[in-house]
Write an enzyme that holds these catalytic residues in place. Structure first.
Site, PDB file in Angstrom:
ATOM      1  N   TYR A  97     -17.377  10.430  -3.216  1.00 50.72           N
ATOM      2  CA  TYR A  97     -18.699  10.041  -2.716  1.00 50.72           C
ATOM      3  C   TYR A  97     -19.756  11.076  -3.056  1.00 50.72           C
ATOM      4  O   TYR A  97     -20.902  10.731  -3.323  1.00 50.72           O
ATOM      5  CB  TYR A  97     -18.647   9.776  -1.211  1.00 50.72           C
ATOM      6  CG  TYR A  97     -17.979   8.454  -0.898  1.00 50.72           C
ATOM      7  CD1 TYR A  97     -18.521   7.270  -1.407  1.00 50.72           C
ATOM      8  CD2 TYR A  97     -16.823   8.368  -0.150  1.00 50.72           C
ATOM      9  CE1 TYR A  97     -17.924   6.050  -1.161  1.00 50.72           C
ATOM     10  CE2 TYR A  97     -16.214   7.151   0.109  1.00 50.72           C
ATOM     11  CZ  TYR A  97     -16.773   5.994  -0.398  1.00 50.72           C
ATOM     12  OH  TYR A  97     -16.188   4.782  -0.163  1.00 50.72           O
ATOM     13  N   GLU A 195      12.145   3.844   0.581  1.00 47.40           N
ATOM     14  CA  GLU A 195      10.894   3.313   0.059  1.00 47.40           C
ATOM     15  C   GLU A 195      10.104   2.566   1.131  1.00 47.40           C
ATOM     16  O   GLU A 195       8.909   2.759   1.281  1.00 47.40           O
ATOM     17  CB  GLU A 195      11.163   2.356  -1.125  1.00 47.40           C
ATOM     18  CG  GLU A 195       9.867   1.720  -1.645  1.00 47.40           C
ATOM     19  CD  GLU A 195      10.071   0.793  -2.820  1.00 47.40           C
ATOM     20  OE1 GLU A 195      11.206   0.710  -3.321  1.00 47.40           O
ATOM     21  OE2 GLU A 195       9.087   0.167  -3.243  1.00 47.40           O
ATOM     22  N   ASP A 247      13.977  -0.367  -3.074  1.00 45.70           N
ATOM     23  CA  ASP A 247      14.157  -1.750  -3.517  1.00 45.70           C
ATOM     24  C   ASP A 247      14.801  -1.732  -4.896  1.00 45.70           C
ATOM     25  O   ASP A 247      14.864  -0.683  -5.543  1.00 45.70           O
ATOM     26  CB  ASP A 247      12.800  -2.463  -3.643  1.00 45.70           C
ATOM     27  CG  ASP A 247      12.204  -2.796  -2.281  1.00 45.70           C
ATOM     28  OD1 ASP A 247      12.935  -2.807  -1.287  1.00 45.70           O
ATOM     29  OD2 ASP A 247      10.973  -3.054  -2.235  1.00 45.70           O
TER      30      ASP A 247
END
Lengths: 362, 685
Positions: A97, A195, A247
Site C-alpha cells: 500500500y 496439509e 492430499d
C-alpha cells in the site's frame, strides 16, 4: 540498529551506489541476480537441500520492466533503510500500500512486492526479517507436547502446545528466530506436518498426538517461511524426525518438496528452511490404488503441474518419477480425508500406523 | 314480341352498363385510396415507423430544397405527445419556401412533384412524399395538417392554411387559407400535423435518423425537441455547401419499357432520330442512326408514335450499342473531408481513437444510372468493443434505418474479410466485431431499392463491387493506423523509461547517498539511440483553432539535420503556420515542410504552429513524415513516401548504428514462471 540490520543497511546502500555510479559514468545501470527458476536450482550435497545454481539474470534499465524493477528497488531500499533507522517494521501488505505513492514504481499486486523483497534478499544475502519486512500471520498451528519460550506482549513466556493452548493449537508467529523464540522442551518422538485443517482436527480429536507421541504442525496449504523454519529447527536442534502428510495431488507434492527440498522461490535460503530428512507419508498415487480411495479426475491445470514436476530437478528420483507417472496414467487425485471412506478412526487405526511402522516411527 | 327483343337487348345494354359501372368504380379507387389501403408500401406499417416516416419526409424535402437554393439548412423538429399514441409533430426549415398556389398540391396530393424524369441525385426520390404524411395524419386522427410558408423577397407575404386530402379524388381540401405576418422569418416552411404514432428510442428512432442525417449533412443545423422535453442540437459542422448536383438527361441504357413509352410519348422532338439525340445524354447523330438501324425503326418517324412495340425495339437496340457512360457530375458525393468532419462532429462524445480517412470512389454506371460509393470507419475510444460493429447505411445522404439484413451494404460488409484489417470476424464472414462504426453512402440518380418502401438497396453486382472496393481502401487506412499504434506503444515504453523512470531513479539514489543528481544524457542516449518525434494537438482557448506541436528529441550521439512533412488542411494555413519558426515551404495541396538544422545530441527542439479554420480539427498530427535522415533511427514519424510529390531535402548522411533488439528482455521474463508459482505464491501469506 543491530549487527544484522547494519549489514542489511550497508548492502542496500551499496546497491544504490552501483546504480548511481553507472548513471554518473553515463552507462546503463544493470543488476545481476540469480535466475529464480527451476532451470537454475541445484542440489547442494553439503546441506542436502536445493539452492540456486550459477545461472544469472541481468536486469537492465534498457527495458521498461528492468527499469521499473530498478526504480522499485530504489524506492524499497529507501523505505527499508528508513525503517531500520527509525526502528519500525511493516508487513509486506503495508509495503504494497505504501508503494501507492511511488509513481512508476508502484506495485500492481502483492506478489510483485513479495518478489521484490526476495530479490533484495538474493542480491544482499540478507534475510527479509533484517529488512524489517514481515508477512501476515500464516494460519499455521502446532499441537503436541512441546514447550516454546516465545516473545509475548508481556515479555518472554513458556507455552506448552498442548496444555496452554486452545483446541486449535499454538499459532506459529512470523519469526521463529532465536532472539525471540526458543524450543524449551518436548516429549515427542517425531513431527507430523499436515496439509489440511480437517485432518489436523481429526488427528487431535482421535487423540493421535498423545497415542503416537508426535507433534502435529498444520501447514495450512503451502507452508510459510516461519513454519518451515520451525520444522527445520525442531528437526535440527532436537533431532526429531519429520513426516509430511498431504492430499494426493500435484500441488501437495510441491508442498512436500518445499518442506523437504526447498522452494524454488526461496532457494537462496533453502538451508535455513528445508528439512532434507523429511519423509512423505502420502497420499501417493500408489496409496490411491492400495487403499482404493474415492477420487476426483485431474483437471488441465493438475496435468500441467504434473508434467512440470517431471522436469523439476527436485522430483528427479525414482520414487517421484514412478508416482507422478502413475498419477498421470490413472488420471485421478484424492484428498487425505478420503480415508474417511472406511470410518473416522481408519486414518489413526490403520493408515498412519501402517505408514509410520514402515519408517520405524511406531 | 317486344318482350322477346328485350331479353336479347338487355344483356348487351346491362353488360355494357355494368362494365361502365365497373370502369367508374375503378376510377374511383384513386391513388390516395389505394395507398390508404396499402400503407406498408409507404412505410406506414407500424405506429413507430409512421411517426419516423413523417419526420423523414419533411426533413429530406427541406434539405433538398435548401440545397437547390444554396441555403445552409436550419431545421427544427418538434415531437410532442398529445394523447394515447397521438403526437403533434412540427418541422420548420429556412428553405426557399413554396409559392402560395403550389402549397395545396405539394402537401395535399399524392405523387405530385417535378421529379419524374429529372436525372439528378436527390433525397426526395425516396418515399412517396410529404403528402403521404399529411394523408396518414388525416386518416389516423381526422385532423388537417397546418402549413405555413414564405418565399424570399421584401414584398412577399407568408401564407398559412390547413390541408387535408380527399382520398377519393386525390385532391387537397384547403381551409383557413390566409396571409399572415411571419415575424422574424425571411423564408422557410413550417408543417404541423397530429398523427397516430409511437415514439421509440434506439436504432430506428427519430433521434438516430436525425443524428445520422447530421453526419452526412455537416452543413445542416438540426434541432430536435423530443417528447420528454429534451432539446438536442446538431450544430452545423461546416459552412461549406455540398456541390449542387447537376440535372442531366436520362441515359439510354437506364430506360425501362414503361419509361421509354411515356418519355417518347411526351417528347417534343419531331423525329425518333432527334428524340434519341436530344432527349438523352451521351447520344450522337451516329449513335442515334446506329440504334435506329439495329431496331429497324425509321429514324424519321415521330417518337410519339413509337408505342410499346417501337419502344421495345429501341431498348433492345440500345442494349446492343456501345454508349459512353453518363457523366457523373449529376452526383454529389459528400467527399472524404466532409465525411470525416461530419463523423467527428457528431461522434465526438464517444472519443473515437481514430477516424480512418474516408474514401470516395469514382463514379460508375449501372443500368444507365451513374452512382458512386463512399465509405468511412471510426474506431476505438468509447465505441463499445464487445459487440458487432455498427453499420451506418446511407442512400443519397439519407440514413437507412430499416431492413438492414436485406441491404447490399450489409451484404458487402459481411462478405468482406475484416480479419486481415484488424477486426474480429468469425470465419471471415458476417458482420465483424469490434469498437468500430462503418459508414457506407451510395449516391445515384436512381438508387435501386429492393422495394417501394425504399429501405434497402438491391443487390446489384456492380454496386457491391464498388462498396467492397471502398471498404478495402478504408479498411487499409484503419489497419495502417492500428499498426502504427502498436509500434507507437512499443516505442513509447522507451520514451517513458528515459522521461519518467530514469530521472526518478537518479533522484532517489542521489538523495539516498546524499550526492548530486548525475547528468543522464549519456545514459539516455545509450538507451534510445534514436531521434524521437512527439506530436501533440490541443484546442486553443475560445477559438475554433488547434495548436499543433512536434517535439523533436535527439537521443543519438551525433547532431542531425532533418525535415518534417505534414499535409495540412489547405484552408487552415495562415500566418500562424507560415510564420512559425523552422517553417520552410508549402505547396498548393497544403503539404508543408519544416527544416530542423543541427540538432545536437541530448537536445530537443519544438516545431509548433496554430491551425485556424473549421477544418483544423480534421488534421491528425500522427500523420507526419521525415526526410533528410535515415528513417530507421527516427521514432514517431514515417519515411516520406515516394508519391508525396515534392522533393525532400537533399542531404545525405552516413547511417547511425541502428538500435539493436534487446535480448535482455527475454532473460527477464524467465524469472516469472507462472505455473511454478501458482500454488507456491501462497508461500509467505
Amino acid at each position: 540498529m543491530n549487527d544484522r540490520q547494519k549489514t542489511a543497511f550497508d548492502r542496500l546502500t551499496e546497491m544504490a551506489e552501483g546504480v548511481y555510479d553507472a548513471l554518473d559514468r553515463g552507462d546503463i545501470p544493470q543488476m545481476t541476480l540469480p535466475l529464480r527458476s527451476k532451470r537454475n536450482i541445484e542440489f547442494d550435497p553439503m546441506t542436502q537441500v536445493w539452492k540456486y545454481g550459477n545461472l544469472k539474470t541481468t536486469r537492465t534499465a534498457k527495458t521498461t520492466q528492468g527499469a521499473t524493477t530498478m526504480l522499485r528497488t530504489a524506492y524499497t531500499t529507501e523505505f527499508i533503510n528508513e525503517m531500520i533507522r527509525e526502528n519500525k517494521s511493516s508487513t509486506l501488505r503495508e509495503m504494497y500500500y505504501i508503494s501507492e505513492g511511488w509513481n512508476a514504481a508502484k506495485f500492481h499486486s502483492q506478489d510483485e512486492g513479495n518478489l521484490l523483497a526476495e530479490d533484495l534478499e538474493t542480491m544482499s544475502h540478507c534475510m527479509r526479517e533484517d529488512f524489517k519486512l514481515r508477512p501476515e500471520e500464516s494460519g499455521a498451528h502446532v499441537y503436541g507436547n512441546v514447550t516454546f519460550r516465545t516473545m509475548t506482549r508481556k515479555g518472554m513466556k513458556d507455552i506448552n502446545c498442548m496444555d496452554d493452548v486452545s483446541e486449535q493449537g499454538f499459532a506459529v508467529p512470523y519469526s521463529v528466530e532465536k532472539d525471540t523464540f526458543e524450543i524449551k522442551s518436548h516429549d515427542v518422538r517425531f513431527i507430523m506436518a499436515l496439509e489440511t485443517g480437517g485432518m489436523y482436527a481429526r488427528l487431535i480429536e482421535n487423540g493421535f498426538p498423545e497415542k503416537a507421541g508426535c507433534c502435529l504442525v498444520h501447514l495450512s496449504g503451502q507452508p510459510a517461511r516461519s513454519t518451515r523454519r520451525l520444522i527445520k529447527r525442531l528437526n535440527e536442534e532436537n533431532g526429531l524426525p519429520v513426516v509430511v502428510f498431504t492430499d494426493g495431488d500435484p500441488w501437495s507434492f510441491r508442498i512436500f518438496a518445499s518442506v523437504a527440498y526447498g522452494a524454488i522461490k526461496t532457494a537462496h535460503i533453502s538451508e535455513y528452511l528445508a528439512t532434507p530428512t523429511a519423509n512423505f507419508v502420502g497420499i501417493t498415487a500408489s496409496d490411491i490404488l492400495n487403499y482404493d480411495l474415492p477420487t476426483d479426475k485431474l483437471n488441465d491445470k493438475d496435468i500441467g503441474a504434473l508434467h512440470a514436476e517431471l522436469s523439476d530437478p527436485r522430483f528427479n528420483s525414482e520414487f517421484w518419477d514412478t508416482e507422478i507417472r502413475a498419477m498421470l496414467e490413472m488420471n485421478r487425485k484424492a484428498e487425505q480425508q478420503a480415508l474417511a471412506k472406511y470410518g473416522l478412526d481408519y486414518v489413526t487405526d490403520k493408515y498412519l500406523p501402517d505408514k509410520l511402522s514402515q519408517l520405524g516411527l511406531l | 314480341m317486344g318482350k322477346d327483343s328485350e331479353p336479347a337487348a338487355r344483356p348487351a345494354r346491362s353488360g355494357r352498363a355494368r362494365a361502365e359501372e365497373l370502369a367508374d368504380k375503378q376510377h374511383e379507387i384513386s391513388v390516395t385510396e389505394f395507398f390508404e389501403k396499402n400503407k406498408q408500401i409507404l412505410g406506414f406499417d407500424s405506429r413507430a415507423k409512421s411517426l419516423l416516416m413523417g419526420v423523414k419526409e419533411a426533413v429530406d424535402n427541406s434539405l433538398d430544397a435548401c440545397e437547390e437554393s444554396e441555403i445552409l439548412p436550419d431545421i427544427v423538429v418538434k415531437v410532442r405527445k398529445v394523447g394515447e399514441e397521438e403526437y403533434e409533430v412540427s418541422i420548420e426549415d429556412n428553405g426557399p419556401g413554396i409559392v402560395h398556389r403550389a402549397m395545396p398540391n405539394v402537401f395535399g396530393r399524392l405523387l405530385y412533384g417535378s421529379r419524374f424524369h429529372a436525372m439528378r441525385q436527390s433525397r426526395g426520390q425516396q418515399g412517396i412524399g410529404i403528402s403521404a404524411t399529411v394523408m396518414y395524419a388525416n386518416v389516423s386522427t381526422g385532423k388537417p395538417a397546418h402549413i405555413a410558408s414564405r418565399i424570399e423577397g421584401e414584398d412577399e407575404v407568408a401564407w398559412e392554411m390547413d390541408i387535408s386530402i380527399d382520398t377519393k379524388t386525390n385532391r387537397p381540401i384547403v381551409t383557413n387559407d390566409r396571409a399572415f405576418p411571419w415575424v422574424d422569418k425571411a423564408h422557410g416552411t413550417l408543417i404541423e400535423y397530429t398523427t397516430k404514432g409511437r415514439y421509440v428510442t434506439g436504432k430506428q428512432s427519430i433521434f438516430e435518423y436525425l443524428k445520422e442525417t447530421a453526419i452526412v449533412n455537416p452543413h445542416a443545423r438540426i434541432e430536435f425537441h423530443d417528447p420528454d422535453g429534451k432539446i438536442w442540437t446538431f450544430e452545423r459542422a461546416t459552412e461549406v455547401m455540398p456541390p449542387k448536383a447537376k440535372e442531366i438527361k436520362p441515359h439510354p441504357a437506364g430506360m425501362e419499357i414503361g419509361d421509354m413509352m411515356s418519355y417518347s410519348a411526351r417528347s417534343e422532338q419531331r423525329t425518333v432520330r432527334d428524340f434519341l439525340k436530344n432527349d438523352f445524354c451521351r447520344m450522337t447523330d451516329r449513335l442515334a442512326a446506329e440504334v435506329c438501324e439495329k431496331a429497324g425503326v425509321d429514324p424519321g418517324s415521330r417518337p410519339q408514335d413509337l408505342g410499346r412495340e417501337g419502344s421495345m425495339k429501341l431498348i433492345s437496340a440500345i442494349a446492343d450499342t456501345k454508349i459512353m457512360a453518363p457523366p457523373s457530375d449529376c452526383l454529389s458525393p459528400i467527399g472524404d473531408t466532409l465525411i470525416k468532419k461530419g463523423l467527428m462532429h457528431i461522434l465526438e462524445g464517444m472519443r473515437p481513437e481514430y477516424y480512418a480517412t474516408p474514401v470516395t470512389r469514382p463514379a460508375h454506371t449501372v443500368n444507365g444510372n451513374p452512382f458512386t460509393v463512399e465509405a468511412g470507419i471510426v474506431y476505438g475510444g468509447e465505441i463499445p468493443s464487445d459487440g458487432q460493429v455498427t453499420i451506418m447505411r446511407f442512400a443519397n445522404r439519407v440514413p437507412l434505418l430499416y431492413q438492414q439484413g436485406a441491404d447490399i451494404i450489409t451484404k458487402a460488409v459481411s462478405e468482406f474479410d475484416w480479419r486481415r484489417y484488424g477486426l474480429e470476424q468469425r470465419g471471415g464472414k458476417g458482420i465483424p466485431y469490434g469498437p468500430a462504426i462503418v459508414l457506407v453512402h451510395v449516391a445515384s440518380t436512381k438508387v435501386p431499392f429492393t422495394s417501394e418502401g425504399k429501405e434497402a438497396i438491391a443487390s446489384l453486382p456492380e454496386i457491391e463491387d464498388e462498396i467492397l472496393a471502398a471498404l478495402r481502401l478504408v479498411a487499409r487506412n484503419l489497419k495502417s493506423h492500428l499498426n502504427k499504434m502498436e509500434r507507437k506503444s512499443k516505442t513509447h515504453e522507451k520514451f517513458d523509461i528515459v522521461q519518467k523512470i530514469l530521472p526518478d531513479l537518479a533522484n532517489k539514489v542521489s538523495a539516498q547517498l546524499g550526492r548530486p543528481v548525475p547528468d543522464l544524457s549519456r545514459t539516455i542516449t545509450k538507451i534510445m539511440n534514436v531521434v524521437w518525434i512527439e506530436p501533440a494537438k490541443s484546442r486553443t482557448e475560445g477559438k475554433k483553432s488547434y495548436a499543433i506541436s512536434y517535439t523533436v528529441y535527439n537521443y543519438t550521439v551525433r547532431p542531425h539535420t532533418l525535415m518534417l512533412h505534414m499535409a495540412l488542411p489547405k484552408d487552415c494555413i495562415s500566418e500562424a503556420v507560415t510564420g512559425a519558426p523552422m517553417f520552410d515551404s508549402v505547396n498548393d495541396e497544403g503539404k508543408t515542410q519544416w527544416v530542423i538544422r543541427d540538432l545536437e545530441p541530448s537536445k530537443s527542439v519544438q516545431v509548433s504552429f496554430v491551425l485556424e479554420g473549421e477544418m483544423a480539427d480534421t488534421f491528425d498530427p500522427d500523420d507526419v513524415y521525415v526526410s533528410g535522415i535515415n528513417p530507421v533511427i527516427v521514432m514517431g514519424a514515417e519515411a516520406l513516401p515516394g508519391d508525396w510529390g515534392i522533393k525532400g531535402m537533399e542531404i545525405t548522411e552516413t547511417d547511425d548504428p541502428v538500435p539493436e533488439d534487446d535480448s535482455a528482455e527475454e532473460e527477464e521474463k524467465e524469472e516469472l514462471e507462472e505455473e511454478e508459482f501458482s500454488k507456491e505464491a501462497m508461500d509467505d501469506e
